[in-house]
Motif scaffolding. Structure first.
Motif, PDB file in Angstrom:
ATOM      1  N   MET A 318       0.825  -1.198   0.000  1.00 43.78           N
ATOM      2  CA  MET A 318       0.000   0.000   0.000  1.00 43.78           C
ATOM      3  C   MET A 318       0.868   1.261   0.000  1.00 43.78           C
ATOM      4  SD  MET A 318      -3.091   1.152   2.552  1.00 43.78           S
ATOM      5  CE  MET A 318      -2.037   1.566   3.924  1.00 43.78           C
ATOM      6  N   VAL A 319       1.877   1.280   0.872  1.00 43.59           N
ATOM      7  CA  VAL A 319       2.747   2.460   0.936  1.00 43.59           C
ATOM      8  C   VAL A 319       3.508   2.631  -0.370  1.00 43.59           C
ATOM      9  CG1 VAL A 319       4.705   3.504   2.135  1.00 43.59           C
ATOM     10  CG2 VAL A 319       2.950   2.317   3.439  1.00 43.59           C
ATOM     11  N   VAL A 320       4.014   1.530  -0.937  1.00 42.04           N
ATOM     12  CA  VAL A 320       4.740   1.612  -2.199  1.00 42.04           C
ATOM     13  C   VAL A 320       3.815   2.085  -3.311  1.00 42.04           C
ATOM     14  CG1 VAL A 320       5.908   0.251  -3.974  1.00 42.04           C
ATOM     15  CG2 VAL A 320       6.509  -0.066  -1.575  1.00 42.04           C
ATOM     16  N   ALA A 321       2.591   1.564  -3.371  1.00 44.55           N
ATOM     17  CA  ALA A 321       1.648   1.968  -4.416  1.00 44.55           C
ATOM     18  C   ALA A 321       1.334   3.457  -4.310  1.00 44.55           C
ATOM     19  CB  ALA A 321       0.375   1.144  -4.317  1.00 44.55           C
ATOM     20  N   GLU A 322       1.117   3.945  -3.096  1.00 44.34           N
ATOM     21  CA  GLU A 322       0.858   5.379  -2.913  1.00 44.34           C
ATOM     22  C   GLU A 322       2.053   6.208  -3.384  1.00 44.34           C
ATOM     23  OE1 GLU A 322      -1.858   4.721   1.131  1.00 44.34           O
ATOM     24  OE2 GLU A 322       0.205   5.446   1.239  1.00 44.34           O
ATOM     25  N   SER A 323       3.244   5.755  -3.023  1.00 45.14           N
ATOM     26  CA  SER A 323       4.445   6.507  -3.402  1.00 45.14           C
ATOM     27  C   SER A 323       4.658   6.493  -4.911  1.00 45.14           C
ATOM     28  CB  SER A 323       5.669   5.916  -2.696  1.00 45.14           C
ATOM     29  OG  SER A 323       5.501   5.955  -1.293  1.00 45.14           O
ATOM     30  N   VAL A 324       4.385   5.370  -5.556  1.00 42.11           N
ATOM     31  CA  VAL A 324       4.557   5.281  -6.998  1.00 42.11           C
ATOM     32  C   VAL A 324       3.604   6.239  -7.707  1.00 42.11           C
ATOM     33  CG1 VAL A 324       4.200   3.780  -8.996  1.00 42.11           C
ATOM     34  CG2 VAL A 324       5.498   2.954  -7.035  1.00 42.11           C
ATOM     35  N   LEU A 325       2.372   6.311  -7.253  1.00 41.42           N
ATOM     36  CA  LEU A 325       1.412   7.217  -7.880  1.00 41.42           C
ATOM     37  C   LEU A 325       1.854   8.675  -7.731  1.00 41.42           C
ATOM     38  CD1 LEU A 325      -1.999   5.583  -6.860  1.00 41.42           C
ATOM     39  CD2 LEU A 325      -0.941   5.624  -9.119  1.00 41.42           C
ATOM     40  N   VAL A 326       2.278   9.038  -6.520  1.00 43.49           N
ATOM     41  CA  VAL A 326       2.755  10.410  -6.308  1.00 43.49           C
ATOM     42  C   VAL A 326       4.003  10.671  -7.148  1.00 43.49           C
ATOM     43  CG1 VAL A 326       3.621  12.052  -4.598  1.00 43.49           C
ATOM     44  CG2 VAL A 326       1.806  10.492  -3.985  1.00 43.49           C
ATOM     45  N   ALA A 327       4.891   9.658  -7.240  1.00 46.29           N
ATOM     46  CA  ALA A 327       6.134   9.828  -8.002  1.00 46.29           C
ATOM     47  C   ALA A 327       5.843   9.983  -9.490  1.00 46.29           C
ATOM     48  CB  ALA A 327       7.054   8.635  -7.764  1.00 46.29           C
ATOM     49  N   LEU A 328       4.888   9.258 -10.012  1.00 47.09           N
ATOM     50  CA  LEU A 328       4.552   9.390 -11.429  1.00 47.09           C
ATOM     51  C   LEU A 328       4.059  10.794 -11.743  1.00 47.09           C
ATOM     52  CD1 LEU A 328       2.815   5.967 -12.169  1.00 47.09           C
ATOM     53  CD2 LEU A 328       4.967   6.803 -13.131  1.00 47.09           C
ATOM     54  N   ILE A 329       3.193  11.322 -10.895  1.00 49.05           N
ATOM     55  CA  ILE A 329       2.674  12.673 -11.128  1.00 49.05           C
ATOM     56  C   ILE A 329       3.791  13.703 -10.974  1.00 49.05           C
ATOM     57  CG2 ILE A 329       1.020  14.404 -10.349  1.00 49.05           C
ATOM     58  CD1 ILE A 329      -0.721  12.077  -9.326  1.00 49.05           C
ATOM     59  N   GLY A 330       4.527  13.616  -9.856  1.00 50.54           N
ATOM     60  CA  GLY A 330       5.608  14.573  -9.623  1.00 50.54           C
ATOM     61  C   GLY A 330       6.725  14.443 -10.633  1.00 50.54           C
ATOM     62  N   GLY A 331       7.037  13.180 -11.038  1.00 50.75           N
ATOM     63  CA  GLY A 331       8.100  12.975 -12.016  1.00 50.75           C
ATOM     64  C   GLY A 331       7.785  13.580 -13.369  1.00 50.75           C
ATOM     65  N   VAL A 332       6.551  13.381 -13.835  1.00 48.07           N
ATOM     66  CA  VAL A 332       6.165  13.936 -15.133  1.00 48.07           C
ATOM     67  C   VAL A 332       6.135  15.458 -15.086  1.00 48.07           C
ATOM     68  CG1 VAL A 332       4.290  14.098 -16.805  1.00 48.07           C
ATOM     69  CG2 VAL A 332       4.910  11.876 -15.836  1.00 48.07           C
ATOM     70  N   LEU A 333       5.553  16.028 -14.029  1.00 45.48           N
ATOM     71  CA  LEU A 333       5.457  17.484 -13.934  1.00 45.48           C
ATOM     72  C   LEU A 333       6.822  18.134 -13.720  1.00 45.48           C
ATOM     73  CD1 LEU A 333       2.206  17.908 -11.785  1.00 45.48           C
ATOM     74  CD2 LEU A 333       2.474  18.129 -14.259  1.00 45.48           C
ATOM     75  N   GLY A 334       7.782  17.380 -13.192  1.00 43.85           N
ATOM     76  CA  GLY A 334       9.109  17.946 -12.956  1.00 43.85           C
ATOM     77  C   GLY A 334       9.984  17.992 -14.191  1.00 43.85           C
ATOM     78  N   CYS A 335       9.550  17.366 -15.291  1.00 45.44           N
ATOM     79  CA  CYS A 335      10.393  17.322 -16.500  1.00 45.44           C
ATOM     80  C   CYS A 335      10.575  18.699 -17.124  1.00 45.44           C
ATOM     81  CB  CYS A 335       9.783  16.360 -17.520  1.00 45.44           C
ATOM     82  SG  CYS A 335       9.936  14.621 -17.043  1.00 45.44           S
ATOM     83  N   LEU A 336       9.499  19.487 -17.218  1.00 40.20           N
ATOM     84  CA  LEU A 336       9.602  20.796 -17.867  1.00 40.20           C
ATOM     85  C   LEU A 336      10.558  21.730 -17.127  1.00 40.20           C
ATOM     86  CD1 LEU A 336       8.818  22.744 -20.068  1.00 40.20           C
ATOM     87  CD2 LEU A 336       6.787  23.369 -18.741  1.00 40.20           C
ATOM     88  N   PRO A 337      10.397  21.925 -15.813  1.00 38.83           N
ATOM     89  CA  PRO A 337      11.410  22.762 -15.132  1.00 38.83           C
ATOM     90  C   PRO A 337      12.799  22.161 -15.203  1.00 38.83           C
ATOM     91  CG  PRO A 337       9.912  21.751 -13.538  1.00 38.83           C
ATOM     92  CD  PRO A 337       9.312  21.540 -14.883  1.00 38.83           C
ATOM     93  N   GLY A 338      12.902  20.833 -15.318  1.00 37.60           N
ATOM     94  CA  GLY A 338      14.217  20.211 -15.457  1.00 37.60           C
ATOM     95  C   GLY A 338      14.898  20.588 -16.758  1.00 37.60           C
ATOM     96  N   VAL A 339      14.120  20.655 -17.845  1.00 38.54           N
ATOM     97  CA  VAL A 339      14.679  21.077 -19.132  1.00 38.54           C
ATOM     98  C   VAL A 339      15.169  22.513 -19.047  1.00 38.54           C
ATOM     99  CG1 VAL A 339      14.111  21.559 -21.538  1.00 38.54           C
ATOM    100  CG2 VAL A 339      13.322  19.440 -20.473  1.00 38.54           C
ATOM    101  N   ARG A 340      14.361  23.371 -18.437  1.00 34.84           N
ATOM    102  CA  ARG A 340      14.769  24.772 -18.279  1.00 34.84           C
ATOM    103  C   ARG A 340      16.032  24.873 -17.414  1.00 34.84           C
ATOM    104  NH1 ARG A 340      12.399  25.241 -22.157  1.00 34.84           N
ATOM    105  NH2 ARG A 340      10.314  26.102 -22.491  1.00 34.84           N
ATOM    106  N   LEU A 341      16.116  24.031 -16.410  1.00 32.40           N
ATOM    107  CA  LEU A 341      17.305  24.030 -15.557  1.00 32.40           C
ATOM    108  C   LEU A 341      18.537  23.607 -16.348  1.00 32.40           C
ATOM    109  CD1 LEU A 341      18.542  24.302 -12.727  1.00 32.40           C
ATOM    110  CD2 LEU A 341      17.842  21.938 -12.278  1.00 32.40           C
ATOM    111  N   ALA A 342      18.399  22.610 -17.213  1.00 36.27           N
ATOM    112  CA  ALA A 342      19.526  22.175 -18.044  1.00 36.27           C
ATOM    113  C   ALA A 342      19.983  23.293 -18.968  1.00 36.27           C
ATOM    114  CB  ALA A 342      19.126  20.940 -18.856  1.00 36.27           C
ATOM    115  N   GLU A 343      19.039  24.026 -19.540  1.00 38.27           N
ATOM    116  CA  GLU A 343      19.406  25.144 -20.414  1.00 38.27           C
ATOM    117  C   GLU A 343      20.154  26.217 -19.629  1.00 38.27           C
ATOM    118  OE1 GLU A 343      15.605  26.244 -21.879  1.00 38.27           O
ATOM    119  OE2 GLU A 343      15.648  24.828 -23.567  1.00 38.27           O
ATOM    120  N   ALA A 344      19.709  26.491 -18.393  1.00 35.50           N
ATOM    121  CA  ALA A 344      20.387  27.495 -17.575  1.00 35.50           C
ATOM    122  C   ALA A 344      21.797  27.048 -17.215  1.00 35.50           C
ATOM    123  CB  ALA A 344      19.572  27.762 -16.305  1.00 35.50           C
ATOM    124  N   MET A 345      21.969  25.770 -16.891  1.00 33.74           N
ATOM    125  CA  MET A 345      23.292  25.264 -16.548  1.00 33.74           C
ATOM    126  C   MET A 345      24.222  25.316 -17.765  1.00 33.74           C
ATOM    127  SD  MET A 345      22.378  22.034 -14.070  1.00 33.74           S
ATOM    128  CE  MET A 345      24.091  21.677 -13.699  1.00 33.74           C
TER     129      MET A 345
END
Length: 854
Positions: A318-345
């Motif tokens: 149950m804990v792993v399933a909850e974490s995976v769901l949160v990670a999928l949402i956070g992981g996908v939404l974090g890609c766009l700022p990650g690209v911008r961060l790579a460009e800044a670096m």
């Protein structure tokens, strides 16, 4: 299980908000690392001089040795020309219409008569006119070079230097100037000016002469017949060119045309790999702490589940399933700022000069998918660790433990925590034994290991801290007692809140003061060991020719002039029967007058024995690390990959200022891209160095590429690569610190928000709002004080060893203002992150807050 997990997430959004923020930010950092890594593998710039060639053959600038189950590869800093037969062999391949050898000669161009009124020297590259067909170039004015004193100038250089057909121009090669006449101006057929190339074209014979290796071109361009299959042709050309060469086509030809592109690609990949590994480790650390707090808020829920018959496996899933769901949402939404961060670096790397300004980044699906996958794996690892206690509790004891946190640490945490501290302490001692940047690299690893160890031992550390501070806190009438009681009752919570601050303080101080200490040690070593009075350096003409060096030696008042070439040496070594390569900064020097211009602090042997191509002097700790000493033979690979067997004639201690290895010029003759780039000049006894400097300035006026520098600039040049690496490290550090700052705020907000019912209970039993705020401020102050103490200790141990090893003092070099600023920012973050949620919680009436569901 995922359906149940989704319902839990929807019902407990607040409980998972902190985990979501930590995972989103972690995904952004991992995405940036992945984008930079992919760019290091795939990015390129358009070819210019080879734009019309189907294929280009060049020397392979990668050193490869068998390494047991794999091949060890290292990029080579030096270029080597191709074999004399390469043009003939490639031209004989079926499908090849023309094969043209290209000489790439570094020169500096100075107009003899400058129409702007001030002569400007422009670094350029020189080539043979027959290689202009590889662009292809067309003449827009004039005619091709017909004699050795004629050149064709590419249009971009003509505009930059203000040149026209018929003008006389001074072209300097290896500091030796010669006057040529501009016979023509050339441009690409489309008329587009090249962005990266400023080129001049000589007759083939003159270009070969200036290259220093006539008959052995630097590259071979291939123009093929129409309809020829490129892949098949490339394979055939590669076979004809033989081993030690590479064949590229299309934009990949820029890797041969522009060596800085290949070096920058390697740099991006290495930086991304190092930065990404650290980011993943810190992400696991941060997410684990945040998830532990989230799971801790649900102790009663897990207690009920265990009491009604839920198995440990079900709790884990149950804990792993909850974490995976949160990670999928956070992981996908974090890609766009990650690209911008790579460009800044990438932009910052370009500003520091680590990569070219025009080198783009590549954004493909692989880094984004990889970042999401790593985010999910991070969440799974953190979830398994956080769910361990609620899943393994005895159902009878579960409800009893739901109210109060356990007072003891599990054995695995104590063992692993102590092991991390021991390993961290061991890594911190490396500068005492290896007095080079290799030894200094252990300080960052030591700080990270120590923080991980302290995090594992967090509750025990907090308990000791509370015991030490309790007598002082209990002097406060109400708040002090509550602080001690609350902290003892929530040791895990306090530990989870303190450790991100400890990491931020300790890691920042370690990284910053490591660089300042290395800089101070290098300057001290140069100041103590450089006995030359003056320094002559070449700027953009390919070095200093022997004739120019002799001219300097004949200058009145000069007692000695020693040539210096910066290069790199690789030493193969074996670890557990696997081969590996160690790279060492090296300097090739002229041996006549060497001891009169530099003293690297000889420990054993003598620099007077440094004569002939088979000798070398090695920094003392590096020699010990390699298990060698004076008189031993050392098998090395030079900067172009050529093997050499060198006898160690001396060891010295000032390696930061004078390089890890010192070789005679004869040892690297023919194995470096350029001639010696600097001259160390010693004035005669009794002669004023200022008079000698005036004479050398007159000499430099006759050689436009020469400049006169002082001793401090020698130190700057000695640490040029190290300073660049420091700025690259600071860029990565800034990103990680930004992530840590968000994590600190996130963790403290989560930890404080979870106590709204506790605040309501305190108010219902008679505590005023001011008393609650005072209590929480004291708790936050207690956590911040612990973080400052531990963070300072984490940094003090490796920095003390670093200072002792390099400066002879446990106090690192650098201004105390850095320490005060880091501590002040950390404390402000800590106090602010607690004050805001407490104020928001106190706005709710106690009767309403006490009834809020957990």
């Amino acid at each position: 299980m995922f359906a149940l997990a989704w319902k839990t997430l929807r019902a407990r959004k607040a409980s998972f908000a902190g985990v979501f923020v930590a995972l989103l930010c972690g995904s952004a950092v991992m995405t940036a690392s992945g984008v930079l890594a992919e760019s290091g593998l795939r990015v390129s710039v358009p070819a210019e001089r080879y734009a019309g060639a189907r294929l280009v053959v060049g020397a392979d600038r990668t050193l490869r040795i068998p390494g047991g189950d794999f091949t060890v590869a290292e990029p080579l800093p030096e270029h080597r020309p191709l074999a004399a037969r390469t043009v003939h062999d490639v031209a004989a391949v079926p499908g090849v219409r023309t094969a043209v050898g290209d000489y790439d000669v570094e020169v500096a161009v100075t107009p003899v008569t400058d129409r702007s009124g001030a002569a400007r020297t422009t670094p350029s590259s020189g080539h043979a006119w027959d290689s202009a067909a590889l662009a292809p170039l067309r003449l827009t004015d004039g005619h091709p070079p017909r004699s050795r004193d004629e050149i064709v100038v590419e249009s971009a250089l003509a505009r930059a230097a203000g040149l026209r057909t018929g003008d006389e121009v001074r072209v300097t090669r290896a500091s030796v100037p010669a006057v040529y006449r501009v016979s023509g101006i050339a441009a690409s057929p489309a008329g587009d000016a090249w962005k990266r190339t400023l080129a001049v074209y000589f007759t083939p014979a003159e270009a070969a002469r200036l290259s220093g290796h006539p008959g052995r071109p630097d590259a071979v361009g291939v123009v093929s017949d129409r309809g020829t299959d490129t892949a098949a042709l490339a394979a055939a050309v590669q076979r004809a060119a033989g081993s030690g060469t590479v064949t590229h086509g299309g934009d990949d030809a820029a890797r041969i045309e522009f060596p800085d592109v290949g070096a920058s690609r390697d740099l991006l990949f290495l930086v991304a790999a190092s930065f990404g590994g650290t980011a993943v480790l810190i992400a696991v650390f941060v997410v684990a702490g945040t998830l532990a707090l989230s799971v801790g808020r649900r102790r009663r829920e897990f207690a009920v589940l265990r009491a009604i018959g839920s198995t440990p496996s079900q709790i884990y899933r149950m804990v792993v399933a909850e974490s995976v769901l949160v990670a999928l949402i956070g992981g996908v939404l974090g890609c766009l700022p990650g690209v911008r961060l790579a460009e800044a670096m990438r932009g910052l790397f370009a500003r520091f000069g680590a990569v070219p300004e025009d080198l783009p980044i590549v954004i493909g699906p692989a880094p984004l998918a990889g970042a999401v996958l790593l985010t999910v794996l991070t969440a799974v690892v953190a979830a398994l660790a956080a769910a361990r206690r609620p899943a393994r509790l005895n159902p009878v004891d579960a409800l009893g433990e739901a109210a109060v946190e356990p007072a003891t640490l599990p054995g695995w945490r104590r063992t692993l925590g102590l092991l991390c501290l021991v390993c961290g302490a061991g890594a911190a001692m490396s500068p005492l034994y290896v007095r080079s940047e290799v030894g200094a690299a252990g300080t960052g690893s030591a700080a990270l290991l120590c923080v991980v160890g302290l995090a594992l031992l967090g509750p025990a550390v907090v308990r000791v801290w509370v015991a030490v501070t309790a007598p002082l806190l209990r002097r406060l009438p109400v708040s002090g007692f509550l602080v001690v009681a609350n902290t003892n009752a929530g040791l895990r919570r306090a530990g989870s809140a303190a450790m991100p601050l400890v990491l931020a303080i300790g890691f920042t101080l370690t990284m910053v003061y490591t660089q300042t200490t290395l800089a101070a040690a290098s300057e001290r070593q140069v100041d103590q060991g450089l006995t030359a009075d003056l320094l002559l350096a070449d700027n953009g003409s390919g070095g200093i020719a022997p004739a120019v060096a002799d001219e300097v030696r004949r200058t009145p008042g000069v007692a000695a002039a020693v040539t210096v070439t910066d290069t790199k040496v690789f030493v193969p070594f074996t670890v557990f029967e696997d081969k590996d390569l160690a790279g060492f900064s090296a300097r090739a020097v002229g041996t006549d007058g060497l001891t009169r211009t530099m003293d690297p602090g000889v420990v054993d042997g003598s620099l007077k024995d440094l004569r002939g191509p088979g000798t070398v002097a090695v920094e003392h700790s590096q020699a010990e690390l390699l298990g060698t000493g004076v008189g031993d033979r050392l098998d090395v690979r030079l900067g172009d990959g050529a093997p050499a067997r060198l006898r160690i004639v001396a060891t010295y201690e000032r390696g930061l200022g004078f390089g890890d290895m010192t070789l005679p010029q004869e040892a690297v003759a023919g194995h470096t891209t350029e001639a010696p780039g600097r001259l160390l000049v010693r004035a005669e006894e009794g002669r004023d160095p200022a008079d000698v400097a005036a004479a050398l300035r007159s000499l430099a006026a006759e050689h436009p590429s020469l400049s006169l520098l002082d001793r401090k600039q020698f130190a700057d040049g000695a640490r040029a690569e190290s300073v660049l690496n420091a700025w690259i490290n600071f860029t990565g550090l800034a990103v990680i610190l930004g992530y840590l700052a968000v994590s600190v705020v996130n963790t403290l907000v989560v930890a404080t928000s979870a106590r709204s019912r506790e605040f309501a209970l305190m108010r219902l039993v008679g505590a005023t709002r001011r008393q609650v705020m005072r209590t929480l401020r004291l708790e936050a102050g207690l956590v911040c004080a612990l973080a400052v103490a531990l963070g300072s200790l984490v940094a003090a141990v490796p920095l003390g060893a670093l200072g002792t090893g390099f400066l002879g003092s446990p106090v690192p070099a650098g201004t105390p203002a850095v320490y005060l600023a880091v501590v002040a920012v950390a404390v402000l973050l800590g106090l602010g992150s607690v004050a805001v949620p407490v104020r928001l919680a106190l706005r709710i009436a106690p009767v309403e807050a006490i009834g809020v569901r957990e």
